[in-house]
Write a protein that holds these residues in place. Structure first.
Motif, short mmCIF file in Angstrom:
data_model
loop_
_atom_site.label_atom_id
_atom_site.label_comp_id
_atom_site.label_asym_id
_atom_site.label_seq_id
_atom_site.Cartn_x
_atom_site.Cartn_y
_atom_site.Cartn_z
N PRO A 1 -1.67 -2.17 -6.41
CA PRO A 1 -0.33 -2.67 -6.76
C PRO A 1 0.80 -2.19 -5.85
N ARG A 2 0.78 -1.01 -5.35
CA ARG A 2 1.89 -0.48 -4.54
C ARG A 2 1.72 -0.73 -3.04
N ILE A 3 0.77 -1.56 -2.66
CA ILE A 3 0.49 -1.77 -1.24
C ILE A 3 1.67 -2.43 -0.52
N THR A 4 2.43 -3.26 -1.21
CA THR A 4 3.55 -3.94 -0.57
C THR A 4 4.58 -2.95 -0.07
N GLU A 5 4.92 -1.98 -0.90
CA GLU A 5 5.90 -0.99 -0.47
C GLU A 5 5.36 -0.15 0.69
N LYS A 6 4.08 0.21 0.62
CA LYS A 6 3.48 1.03 1.67
C LYS A 6 3.44 0.27 3.00
N LEU A 7 3.05 -1.00 2.96
CA LEU A 7 3.01 -1.80 4.17
C LEU A 7 4.41 -2.03 4.73
N THR A 8 5.39 -2.21 3.85
CA THR A 8 6.77 -2.40 4.30
C THR A 8 7.28 -1.16 5.01
N TRP A 9 7.03 0.00 4.42
CA TRP A 9 7.42 1.26 5.04
C TRP A 9 6.74 1.41 6.40
N ALA A 10 5.43 1.19 6.44
CA ALA A 10 4.68 1.39 7.68
C ALA A 10 5.15 0.45 8.79
N SER A 11 5.30 -0.83 8.47
CA SER A 11 5.72 -1.78 9.50
C SER A 11 7.15 -1.52 9.95
N SER A 12 8.02 -1.10 9.05
CA SER A 12 9.40 -0.78 9.43
C SER A 12 9.45 0.44 10.34
N LEU A 13 8.66 1.45 10.02
CA LEU A 13 8.65 2.64 10.87
C LEU A 13 8.04 2.35 12.24
N VAL A 14 7.01 1.51 12.30
CA VAL A 14 6.43 1.13 13.59
C VAL A 14 7.46 0.35 14.42
N ALA A 15 8.20 -0.55 13.78
CA ALA A 15 9.21 -1.32 14.50
C ALA A 15 10.32 -0.42 15.04
N ILE A 16 10.77 0.53 14.24
CA ILE A 16 11.81 1.46 14.69
C ILE A 16 11.27 2.32 15.84
N ALA A 17 10.05 2.81 15.71
CA ALA A 17 9.46 3.64 16.77
C ALA A 17 9.31 2.86 18.07
#
Length: 138
Positions: free
Chosen positions: A106-122
């Motif tokens: 159920p919480r995968i959406t938030e985890k994927l959003t965090w991960a992809s946002s951090l990769v984009a910022i990096a």
């Protein structure tokens, strides 16, 4: 934007035996009828700006080499149709996969959003820093 969305107040959940969280009970109560989500202006503007980049010109440049204006217009129309179909099918594929994954975790959406946002910022920071030090990452 992704980090802001992922940081919003999470929905309450029912704890399961394996430590995961089941939010489907509360989602059904909050959203009795499934409606269409509105596409925000920011999403629309991002697509427009992305489409106006100069590197997109290279994709449609062959239209100038065709023998007639009608052939060039036909190329551009087919390029538009092909691009819309390809991007739409890719979006449907990614959306259906993430929806199926969300039912299992159920919480995968938030985890994927965090991960992809951090990769984009990096990646953005790496590109800026590399230019500052005089070398290119691409």
């Amino acid at each position: 934007m992704g980090i802001k969305e992922a940081s919003e107040v999470p929905a309450p959940c029912v704890a399961l035996e394996n430590g995961e969280c089941d939010v489907s009970i509360y989602e059904a109560l909050e959203n009795p009828s499934i409606g269409k989500k509105k596409i925000g202006f920011t999403t629309f503007a991002t697509g427009i700006v992305h489409g106006l980049q100069p590197d997109a010109l290279m994709m449609i440049l062959p239209a100038l080499a065709l023998p007639s204006r009608l052939a060039g217009a036909a190329f551009l129309c087919m390029f538009l149709v092909g691009t819309v179909i390809a991007m739409g099918s890719y979006t449907v594929f990614i959306g259906s996969c993430s929806q199926a994954l969300k039912e299992r975790v159920p919480r995968i959406t938030e985890k994927l959003t965090w991960a992809s946002s951090l990769v984009a910022i990096a990646l953005g920071l790496a590109l800026l820093i590399s230019q500052f030090f005089g070398f290119s990452l691409y």
